[in-house]
Design a protein around this motif. Structure first.
Motif, PDB file in Angstrom:
ATOM      1  N   VAL A 256       0.831  -1.207   0.000  1.00  0.00           N
ATOM      2  CA  VAL A 256       0.000   0.000   0.000  1.00  0.00           C
ATOM      3  C   VAL A 256       0.864   1.254   0.000  1.00  0.00           C
ATOM      4  O   VAL A 256       0.660   2.181  -0.810  1.00  0.00           O
ATOM      5  N   ILE A 257       1.855   1.297   0.891  1.00  0.00           N
ATOM      6  CA  ILE A 257       2.740   2.465   0.948  1.00  0.00           C
ATOM      7  C   ILE A 257       3.517   2.612  -0.360  1.00  0.00           C
ATOM      8  O   ILE A 257       3.687   3.720  -0.885  1.00  0.00           O
ATOM      9  N   GLY A 258       3.976   1.475  -0.908  1.00  0.00           N
ATOM     10  CA  GLY A 258       4.734   1.517  -2.156  1.00  0.00           C
ATOM     11  C   GLY A 258       3.919   2.041  -3.325  1.00  0.00           C
ATOM     12  O   GLY A 258       4.421   2.805  -4.158  1.00  0.00           O
ATOM     13  N   ILE A 259       2.657   1.633  -3.393  1.00  0.00           N
ATOM     14  CA  ILE A 259       1.783   2.103  -4.481  1.00  0.00           C
ATOM     15  C   ILE A 259       1.620   3.621  -4.413  1.00  0.00           C
ATOM     16  O   ILE A 259       1.743   4.322  -5.425  1.00  0.00           O
ATOM     17  N   HIS A 262       4.885   5.417  -5.327  1.00  0.00           N
ATOM     18  CA  HIS A 262       5.096   5.399  -6.776  1.00  0.00           C
ATOM     19  C   HIS A 262       4.203   6.424  -7.467  1.00  0.00           C
ATOM     20  O   HIS A 262       4.671   7.170  -8.340  1.00  0.00           O
ATOM     21  N   MET A 263       2.926   6.468  -7.067  1.00  0.00           N
ATOM     22  CA  MET A 263       1.993   7.403  -7.702  1.00  0.00           C
ATOM     23  C   MET A 263       2.362   8.844  -7.419  1.00  0.00           C
ATOM     24  O   MET A 263       2.281   9.712  -8.283  1.00  0.00           O
ATOM     25  N   ALA A 278      -4.828  11.762   0.327  1.00  0.00           N
ATOM     26  CA  ALA A 278      -5.470  10.441   0.330  1.00  0.00           C
ATOM     27  C   ALA A 278      -4.660   9.445   1.138  1.00  0.00           C
ATOM     28  O   ALA A 278      -5.234   8.610   1.876  1.00  0.00           O
ATOM     29  N   LEU A 279      -3.339   9.487   1.049  1.00  0.00           N
ATOM     30  CA  LEU A 279      -2.498   8.560   1.809  1.00  0.00           C
ATOM     31  C   LEU A 279      -2.658   8.776   3.306  1.00  0.00           C
ATOM     32  O   LEU A 279      -2.821   7.812   4.077  1.00  0.00           O
TER      33      LEU A 279
END
Length: 513
Positions: A256-259, A262-263, A278-279
């Motif tokens: 989740v953190i990686g996605i 990356h975004m 959002a994070l």
């Protein structure tokens, strides 16, 4: 002028009447399916304890692993809906798969290996169904973002109407006939959902994801079916070895953190403020699912062992609630509170509280609910607490659920670019699944040996856990308040970038004219 910019067809699709009809269609498709889903899931913990004779600790960990997978796999289901098959096709495939899972429980659920296989089929069906239904709601209202909070609150209300019916009806069927009769009745949910969708699919014309607008590619469907089989094998293995759920928790959190990283790093500048907001809000919302997990675990077992199910009025016995039916109080409170909150959101309009402020109030309400459960020992008689304690506690908890979990979907829809909407709704569920496994581990703090039958011995174990959960929710409220100024700045930056994008789009349209 570009003819596609303001075509009559698009104006018709976005008309208020078309939007309302499409929303009602999606809502009812969701409700029929959730009737079966919640009917099944609210019986399973008690089924494993009472019918299969499993211990509390084993059941909590199996349920925790199931919850992780139920919440983690929608990320892939949302991506398949966005990029491969289309949201509407995934909805149909998911409903069929869920019906097969319920049927397996009905026919072979008395054997643990078969039960775990049936749970794996349910996981796959939910992965395809849930994120794509939510994404259809998002697409229906994507031209009116100010209505997101209201729309998703009503959407959440519809799910809980189905949950209330399923949770009240299935224990009644189980008590009068059998566990398997209740499981069989749950199979009707997906069947009715599919039948209603077949009748009303025309209401959703032009409102799916991009692949929905193109002919079905059989090669893609074959690859998805192979992926479903591979996922079935992996999920069954994980449920057999629930200790592997810990690795899933770590992997899910990292993913989740990686996605998001990356975004944020690879996305355009105008998208970054919304993605950072959002994070932060996703991490806050994930905390809620620790409390959500208690509905099926510690609160259900508390109702089994320490709640007086007899309902009386002026000393006269009215009826008796089954332990599994108490969770219906959550759904009934949501049915009462949802229209009030949806009306309030529309009434306030631009003066409405930001999502982060609602999260803070929501966590405070959850804290009040668990403190109510924790203080119930003060009114217990011979280790049994009266039913009204559960109704009061669930009332506070349900308000918190509407202000956090229901608005979590609205938050994703508001801050995440439309092209990845289904996938990111799935990511929201991944984060929730990670938190739910942690919630199952926390529920094990109140696990009891099977030989403990005296309610006076189990009561202090449960009330101590509920007090600690109340303190955790209170910490969540303080954190949300502390981060409120940062979220406000990010929201303003996101709104400004969206306004700038709209202005550029208008300029291009005028130039084309």
């Amino acid at each position: 002028m570009d003819a596609t910019a303001f075509s009559p067809e698009q104006a018709h699709i976005n008309s208020p009447e078309r939007t309302r009809n499409a929303f009602i269609t999606v809502l009812l498709v969701e409700m029929w399916e959730r009737f079966g889903y919640y009917g099944i899931t609210m019986l399973l913990v008690l089924f494993m304890v009472q019918r299969l004779g499993l211990g509390d600790a084993q059941v909590n960990l199996i349920w925790g692993a199931f919850s992780v997978l139920v919440f983690a796999t929608p990320a892939m289901g949302g991506w398949i809906g966005d990029k491969v098959l289309g949201a509407k096709r995934c909805l149909v495939l998911g409903a069929i798969t869920l019906g097969l899972g319920y049927l397996l429980l009905c026919l072979y659920g008395d054997r643990l290996p078969a039960l775990l296989a049936a749970l794996s089929v349910i996981i796959i069906g939910n992965a395809l169904f849930k994120p794509n239904v939510a994404n259809l709601v998002r697409r229906i209202f994507e031209d009116s973002q100010t209505r997101f909070d209201s729309a998703f609150t009503l959407y959440y209300m519809g799910s809980n109407l189905a949950a209330a019916i399923g949770v009240l009806l299935m224990p009644w069927v189980k008590d009068r006939w059998s566990w398997y009769a209740a499981f069989g009745l749950c199979c009707l949910g997906p069947l009715l959902s599919l039948a209603y969708y077949a009748l009303m699919a025309r209401k959703l014309g032009g409102m799916g994801s991009s692949p929905d607008n193109h002919p079905l590619r059989r090669g893609r469907l074959a690859l998805v079916l192979l992926g479903m089989i591979a996922t079935l094998c992996a999920a069954t293995c994980l449920l057999h070895h629930s200790e592997l759920g810990v690795d899933c928790v770590y992997a899910g959190g990292v993913i989740v953190i990686g996605i998001f990283a990356h975004m944020i790093l690879r996305g355009s500048r105008r998208e970054r403020a919304g993605l950072v907001a959002a994070l932060i809000l996703l991490i806050e919302a994930s905390l809620f699912f620790i409390f959500y997990q208690q509905l099926a675990t510690s609160l259900t077992l508390f109702a089994l062992r320490n709640v007086d199910g007899n309902q009386t009025l002026f000393g006269h016995h009215l009826f008796t609630w089954s332990p599994a039916q108490y969770s219906a109080a959550n759904a009934m409170w949501i049915l009462v509170l949802s229209p009030l909150l949806a009306w309030l959101y529309r009434r306030l309009g631009q003066r409405d509280l930001p999502v982060a402020g609602k999260f803070a109030i929501g966590f405070a309400a959850v804290a009040a609910g668990f403190f109510s459960f924790g203080l119930s020992g003060m009114v217990a008689v011979n280790g049994l607490v009266p039913s009204w304690v559960m109704l009061v506690g669930y009332g506070f908890y349900s308000l918190g659920e509407l202000l956090v979990a229901a608005l979590g979907l609205a938050m994703i829809s508001r801050y995440v670019p439309a092209r990845m909407g289904g996938f990111m709704i799935g990511v929201f569920f991944v984060a929730g699944g990670v938190a739910q496994y942690l919630g199952a581990i926390i529920a094990n703090f109140a696990s009891l040996p099977s030989q403990v039958k005296d309610p006076s011995l189990s009561l202090p174990v449960y009330t101590r856990l509920f007090d600690q959960l109340g303190l955790l929710a209170l910490a969540g409220a303080v954190t949300a308040l502390t981060l409120l100024p940062l979220i406000k700045r990010l929201s303003l930056a996101h709104a400004a970038s969206c306004a700038g994008e709209a202005g550029h789009a208008d300029g291009r349209t005028v130039a084309a004219g």
